[in-house]
Design a protein around this motif. Structure first.
Motif, short mmCIF file in Angstrom:
data_model
loop_
_atom_site.label_atom_id
_atom_site.label_comp_id
_atom_site.label_asym_id
_atom_site.label_seq_id
_atom_site.Cartn_x
_atom_site.Cartn_y
_atom_site.Cartn_z
N THR A 6 -7.24 -0.50 -1.18
CA THR A 6 -7.63 0.46 -2.22
C THR A 6 -7.80 1.85 -1.62
OG1 THR A 6 -8.71 -1.31 -3.43
CG2 THR A 6 -9.29 0.92 -4.08
N SER A 7 -8.42 1.94 -0.44
CA SER A 7 -8.60 3.25 0.20
C SER A 7 -7.24 3.88 0.51
CB SER A 7 -9.35 3.12 1.53
OG SER A 7 -10.55 2.45 1.34
N VAL A 8 -6.33 3.07 1.03
CA VAL A 8 -5.00 3.58 1.40
C VAL A 8 -4.24 4.03 0.14
CG1 VAL A 8 -2.78 2.86 2.32
CG2 VAL A 8 -4.85 2.22 3.50
N MET A 9 -4.26 3.18 -0.88
CA MET A 9 -3.51 3.52 -2.08
C MET A 9 -4.16 4.67 -2.85
SD MET A 9 -0.88 1.82 -1.71
CE MET A 9 -0.06 2.30 -3.23
N ASN A 10 -5.46 4.88 -2.63
CA ASN A 10 -6.13 6.03 -3.23
C ASN A 10 -5.55 7.33 -2.67
OD1 ASN A 10 -8.25 7.23 -4.84
ND2 ASN A 10 -9.32 7.66 -2.93
N LEU A 11 -5.20 7.31 -1.37
CA LEU A 11 -4.56 8.48 -0.76
C LEU A 11 -3.14 8.62 -1.31
CD1 LEU A 11 -5.00 10.73 1.33
CD2 LEU A 11 -4.09 9.19 3.07
N SER A 12 -2.47 7.50 -1.47
CA SER A 12 -1.12 7.50 -2.03
C SER A 12 -1.11 8.08 -3.45
CB SER A 12 -0.63 6.05 -2.12
OG SER A 12 0.58 5.90 -1.51
N MET A 13 -2.09 7.67 -4.25
CA MET A 13 -2.19 8.18 -5.62
C MET A 13 -2.29 9.71 -5.60
SD MET A 13 -2.08 5.70 -7.71
CE MET A 13 -0.99 4.88 -6.59
N HIS A 14 -2.97 10.22 -4.58
CA HIS A 14 -3.19 11.67 -4.48
C HIS A 14 -1.86 12.41 -4.29
CE1 HIS A 14 -5.88 14.97 -4.15
NE2 HIS A 14 -5.70 15.20 -2.87
N VAL A 15 -0.98 11.87 -3.42
CA VAL A 15 0.28 12.58 -3.16
C VAL A 15 1.37 12.21 -4.16
CG1 VAL A 15 -0.07 13.07 -0.71
CG2 VAL A 15 1.00 10.92 -1.36
N GLU A 16 1.29 11.01 -4.75
CA GLU A 16 2.39 10.57 -5.62
C GLU A 16 2.12 10.82 -7.09
OE1 GLU A 16 4.72 6.91 -4.33
OE2 GLU A 16 2.71 6.47 -3.62
N THR A 17 0.84 10.93 -7.46
CA THR A 17 0.49 11.01 -8.88
C THR A 17 -0.60 12.06 -9.06
OG1 THR A 17 -1.37 9.45 -8.84
CG2 THR A 17 0.82 8.48 -8.95
N GLU A 18 -1.23 12.01 -10.23
CA GLU A 18 -2.36 12.90 -10.45
C GLU A 18 -3.66 12.10 -10.56
OE1 GLU A 18 -1.21 15.36 -13.76
OE2 GLU A 18 0.64 15.90 -12.71
N GLY A 19 -3.64 10.87 -10.01
CA GLY A 19 -4.78 9.98 -10.23
C GLY A 19 -5.52 9.60 -8.98
N ARG A 20 -6.27 8.51 -9.12
CA ARG A 20 -7.07 8.00 -8.00
C ARG A 20 -7.51 6.59 -8.36
NH1 ARG A 20 -12.71 8.39 -8.78
NH2 ARG A 20 -13.31 9.34 -10.73
N HIS A 21 -8.04 5.89 -7.37
CA HIS A 21 -8.63 4.58 -7.65
C HIS A 21 -10.12 4.75 -7.91
CE1 HIS A 21 -5.14 2.19 -7.45
NE2 HIS A 21 -4.83 2.58 -6.23
N ARG A 22 -10.66 3.78 -8.66
CA ARG A 22 -12.05 3.86 -9.13
C ARG A 22 -12.76 2.53 -8.91
NH1 ARG A 22 -8.59 6.46 -12.81
NH2 ARG A 22 -9.13 8.62 -13.24
N SER A 23 -14.07 2.58 -9.03
CA SER A 23 -14.85 1.34 -8.99
C SER A 23 -14.88 0.74 -10.40
CB SER A 23 -16.28 1.64 -8.53
OG SER A 23 -16.92 2.44 -9.52
N ALA A 24 -15.33 -0.52 -10.49
CA ALA A 24 -15.43 -1.17 -11.80
C ALA A 24 -16.34 -0.35 -12.72
CB ALA A 24 -15.97 -2.58 -11.63
N GLU A 78 -6.32 -2.98 -12.50
CA GLU A 78 -6.30 -1.99 -11.42
C GLU A 78 -6.87 -2.58 -10.12
OE1 GLU A 78 -5.11 1.00 -11.20
OE2 GLU A 78 -4.79 1.61 -13.27
N ARG A 79 -6.55 -1.92 -9.01
CA ARG A 79 -7.31 -2.11 -7.78
C ARG A 79 -8.71 -1.55 -8.04
NH1 ARG A 79 -3.80 -2.73 -3.48
NH2 ARG A 79 -1.66 -2.12 -3.96
N LEU A 80 -9.71 -2.10 -7.38
CA LEU A 80 -11.07 -1.58 -7.56
C LEU A 80 -11.66 -1.21 -6.20
CD1 LEU A 80 -12.51 -4.09 -10.19
CD2 LEU A 80 -11.65 -1.77 -10.59
N PHE A 81 -12.30 -0.05 -6.16
CA PHE A 81 -13.12 0.30 -5.00
C PHE A 81 -14.41 -0.52 -5.06
CE2 PHE A 81 -11.30 4.64 -3.97
CZ PHE A 81 -11.22 4.42 -2.60
N ASP A 82 -14.96 -0.87 -3.90
CA ASP A 82 -16.34 -1.39 -3.87
C ASP A 82 -17.25 -0.27 -4.40
OD1 ASP A 82 -15.22 -3.54 -2.60
OD2 ASP A 82 -15.84 -2.90 -0.58
N ASP A 83 -18.44 -0.64 -4.84
CA ASP A 83 -19.32 0.38 -5.43
C ASP A 83 -19.61 1.52 -4.46
OD1 ASP A 83 -19.37 -0.92 -7.79
OD2 ASP A 83 -21.29 -1.96 -7.42
N ASP A 84 -19.70 1.20 -3.13
CA ASP A 84 -20.00 2.26 -2.16
C ASP A 84 -18.72 2.92 -1.63
OD1 ASP A 84 -18.87 0.43 -0.48
OD2 ASP A 84 -20.63 0.16 0.81
#
Ligand code: SAM
Length: 339
Positions: free
Chosen positions: A282-300, A269-275
């Motif tokens: 990752t920030s951009v695709m996290n928004l994409s995940m919101h509109v295209e899927t039911e998921g999100r990006h996460r940190s390690a 997966e893509r990983l968010f920095d801890d903060d």
């Protein structure tokens, strides 16, 4: 004076569309072979309108994708692999997906802000029902995934160290970007892509093209309804970012149940920095995940927690030089189901 960062954000839409049009009409392919040509020369070679082409080239130069000197154009340093359709790094299939599928969905964000996603999407088909509305859409999505995932998969397969594994189950493995890389790196490995039935013909075509049909096969199924095929390594590449935490834990538990003693699970997966301050993609695709899927990006750390909840031990994180990384969970030799 508009701050430069804001200016790039405001006009970013032009960059994505200019990339797409230039790719479609052979501009990057031309500049790969004929660096330093002028707009009239490129227009004549591609049989396109010179005025429109020059405006497009100027936009791409303003964004730093092209160098423009004295009316002559060249790909800027480092850009070629990402715009050259013959290069495994090429991102243009992904750009097609952004323009054709993602862009049209951002209108729903206003509804999400006012009423929440659940309420706004109440009557919407499930993510893959709309993404896979016909065979052309399936093909386009799988091309986008191949273009995003295949190149980095060589590095991920090496990081996963599969020399002692015999049967990889590539859960939601699409047209095989990870499986193909893993089979190339580990000659004693076999791989099964487990995915929705619509994906089968695309995986079969890829296996034939890659001359891997003897070691790469397809199992049609729905990971919400069906058990996963057994194996000593279950891979989840860009799967968990499509779903919420509870669904992820349920999927990982299925892998735990289907895993042989000593089995391993790979999350890629893509990983968010801890903060969560970045990285930008990752920030951009996290928004994409919101509109295209039911998921999100996460940190390690969040993925390690999902693994722990599903019953896996000894989670480790291995970072690639790209933007898709590896988290490994080990199934204890003696353990049963993770529930
Ligand atoms: C985002 S893509 C990831 C593709 C690939 N693993 C990669 O890393 O590029 C998600 C994959 O999950 C598959 N998928 C979605 N829902 C599924 C389901 N219910 N059962 C099986 N596969 C599913 C899709 O067909 C698609 O291939």
């Amino acid at each position: 004076m508009i701050p430069a960062n804001l200016e790039r954000a405001v006009y970013g839409m032009y960059a994505t569309h200019a990339l797409r049009v230039a790719d479609r009409h052979g501009v990057f392919a031309h500049l790969t072979r004929h660096s330093g040509d002028s707009a009239p020369t490129i227009a004549a070679a591609l049989a396109v309108d010179e005025d429109t082409l020059e405006r497009l080239l100027l936009v791409l130069a303003s964004f730093g994708v092209l160098d423009a000197e004295g009316g002559r154009y060249a790909l800027a340093a480092g850009v070629r692999p990402y715009v050259d359709r013959d290069d495994p790094h090429c991102l243009m299939g992904f750009v097609d997906h952004l323009v054709d599928d993602t862009a049209g969905q951002f209108g729903r964000l206003g509804g999400y802000l006012r009423a929440g996603k659940a309420e706004t999407d109440r009557d919407r088909p499930a993510p893959f029902d709309s993404l896979y509305r016909d065979d052309e859409s399936v093909g386009r999505f799988l091309d986008a995934m191949w273009s995003l995932s295949h190149h980095v998969s060589h590095e991920l397969a090496a990081l996963a160290d599969l020399g002692d594994r015999r049967q990889l189950i590539d859960v939601g493995g699409a047209s095989g970007p990870f499986s193909v890389a893993a089979l190339r790196a580990f000659p004693d490995l076999r791989a099964t892509v487990f995915d929705l039935p619509q994906v089968g013909p695309h995986l079969a075509a890829r296996a034939t093209e890659q001359k891997l049909s003897d070691r790469l096969d397809f199992a049609a199924g729905d990971f919400f309804r069906d058990p996963l095929p057994p194996g000593d390594c279950h891979a989840f590449g860009y799967i968990l970012s499509d779903w919420d935490d509870e669904t992820c834990v349920a999927l990982l538990r299925k892998a735990h149940e289907a895993g042989l003693p000593g089995g391993r699970v790979l999350i890629m997966e893509r990983l968010f920095d801890d903060d969560r301050g970045g990285p930008l993609a990752t920030s951009v695709m996290n928004l994409s995940m919101h509109v295209e899927t039911e998921g999100r990006h996460r940190s390690a750390g969040e993925y390690l927690e999902l693994l722990r909840r599903a019953g896996f031990a000894d989670g480790t994180v291995r970072r690639s030089s790209g933007d898709k990384h590896l988290i490994i969970g080990e199934r204890r030799a003696e353990s049963g189901s993770g529930r």
